[in-house]
Write a protein that holds these residues in place. Structure first.
Motif, PDB file in Angstrom:
ATOM      1  N   TYR A  85      27.973  -9.528  -1.720  1.00  0.00           N
ATOM      2  CA  TYR A  85      26.646  -8.929  -1.551  1.00  0.00           C
ATOM      3  C   TYR A  85      25.915  -9.099  -2.879  1.00  0.00           C
ATOM      4  O   TYR A  85      26.438  -8.732  -3.933  1.00  0.00           O
TER       5      TYR A  85
ATOM      6  N   LYS B 244      16.143  -5.267   4.904  1.00  0.00           N
ATOM      7  CA  LYS B 244      17.422  -5.123   4.198  1.00  0.00           C
ATOM      8  C   LYS B 244      18.256  -6.392   4.348  1.00  0.00           C
ATOM      9  O   LYS B 244      18.430  -6.903   5.457  1.00  0.00           O
TER      10      LYS B 244
ATOM     11  N   GLU C 131      21.423  -8.455   4.811  1.00  0.00           N
ATOM     12  CA  GLU C 131      22.653  -8.103   5.523  1.00  0.00           C
ATOM     13  C   GLU C 131      23.456  -9.355   5.873  1.00  0.00           C
ATOM     14  O   GLU C 131      22.919 -10.454   5.955  1.00  0.00           O
TER      15      GLU C 131
ATOM     16  N   ARG D  75      25.431 -10.684   9.056  1.00  0.00           N
ATOM     17  CA  ARG D  75      25.480 -10.374  10.486  1.00  0.00           C
ATOM     18  C   ARG D  75      26.151 -11.499  11.256  1.00  0.00           C
ATOM     19  O   ARG D  75      26.255 -12.644  10.792  1.00  0.00           O
TER      20      ARG D  75
END
Length: 358
Positions: A10, A146, A148, A150
């Motif tokens: 991240y 945001k 992310e 996925r």
């Protein structure tokens, strides 16, 4: 192979898609940081106070990052050579290549705001797959702004990728900020891979460059147009640079307060906060690696500036939620105070770094 995921973290900052994707991909590589902290310094924004488009320059990070191999492929070539885009992306992942291309958010459920509601072109970053589940592992600002990771079904990706050519009509839905103009986004395919040995520096690893840090910090402080140094690959930008962006941010706030048709550019205040975070992290890195012995002297003040920028970002978010212009009453003054603090600390730091680089 039924499943494969390439390494990804991240990202420690999340600004715009392409730099964020590169940081997510490279942030676990030690070789990335000497280049990143030597270069990710300058700010630029447009001359339109109602649409700042604030960016950290150079904003096309993949074009200049020396520890990144980038392969470009047109969509037409990919279609001729690889009949199945799903199979092609899987082959890329198997070869250690991250895949980035524009898709139409309308067809992908993970883009909850746009799914089956609005057509919008946007880059998607794919770092893995699972053939049993028939999904790709992808990264983007999927929902609510945001960033992310996925899961995206093969079928949804295939339709979203194919429909880009069909929807490239240049229309923009201003109410929902949804662009169908492919020229505003990634028009082809980018395949990316970490390369520890710089292709630009005689195959030697990139070392922290104190001279460049001092030089670009001086550009920042004097509001000089750093893009003039990059004219080998693009014309110089007409935008504002460095400390001059504070005046544009103040003007933007004033316009928001007096004109109902100007909305607050929250993304620019978010990027400003991320920039101050990077300024702090840069000094931490230079101190911890022994490159700059005096780095610790500036950490507390840089952290204070970062905190001030976070408060400004929160004010911008609060205004967007409430619509109450009174929320912005003290924002312009806070910006100017933060600019003064930053100018003072960076001037001292820049002078020391310039002397160290001699």
């Amino acid at each position: 192979m039924a499943e494969r995921r390439l390494p990804i973290n991240y990202p420690f900052v999340t600004t715009y898609p392409q730099p964020t994707n590169i940081i997510a991909m490279l942030s676990m590589q030690d070789e990335f940081y000497p280049w990143f902290y030597s270069n990710h310094i300058q700010l630029k924004c447009s001359r339109k106070p109602y649409a700042l488009d604030l960016l950290i320059y150079p904003d096309n990070i993949q074009r200049v990052c020396p520890v990144l191999d980038v392969q470009h492929l047109t969509r037409d070539s990919a279609a001729r050579w690889f009949p199945s885009i799903v199979a092609f992306v899987r082959d890329c992942i198997d070869d250690g290549l991250y895949f980035q291309a524009t898709v139409n958010s309308y067809y992908i459920r993970a883009y909850s705001y746009y799914y089956r509601q609005f057509h919008r072109f946007h880059e998607i970053f794919i770092f893995g797959y699972d053939t049993r589940l028939e999904i790709f592992y992808a990264a983007d600002f999927f929902a609510g702004g945001k960033y992310e990771f996925r899961e995206v079904p093969f079928a949804e990706f295939e339709q979203a990728y194919a429909s880009v050519d069909e929807r490239n009509d240049g229309r923009i839905d201003y109410e929902h900020a949804a662009s169908t103009d492919l020229n505003n986004h990634l028009s082809g395919i980018e395949l990316l891979r970490f390369n520890a040995r710089s292709v630009f520096h005689a195959k030697r690893p990139y070392a922290a460059d104190i001279g460049n840090i001092a030089d670009v910090l001086e550009d920042y402080l004097l509001a000089r147009n750093t893009s003039k140094k990059y004219t080998a690959f693009e014309n110089a930008s007409p935008d504002h640079f460095g400390m001059s962006i504070y005046g544009m941010l103040v003007r933007h706030i004033e316009l928001v307060q007096c004109r109902a048709d100007v909305s607050c550019d929250v993304r620019s205040f978010h990027l400003l906060s991320e920039h101050k975070k990077i300024m702090f992290m840069r000094m931490q890195y230079l101190g911890e690696t022994g490159v700059y012995a005096n780095a610790a002297r500036y950490l507390e003040r840089l952290k204070e500036i970062e905190t001030q920028s976070q408060k400004l970002r929160n004010i911008a978010i609060k205004y967007r939620v409430s619509g109450n212009v009174r929320v912005l009453d003290h924002a312009a003054g806070a910006l100017l105070a933060m600019a003064d603090s930053e100018r003072e600390v960076l001037s001292s730091m820049q002078a020391e770094l310039a002397q160290l680089a001699e």
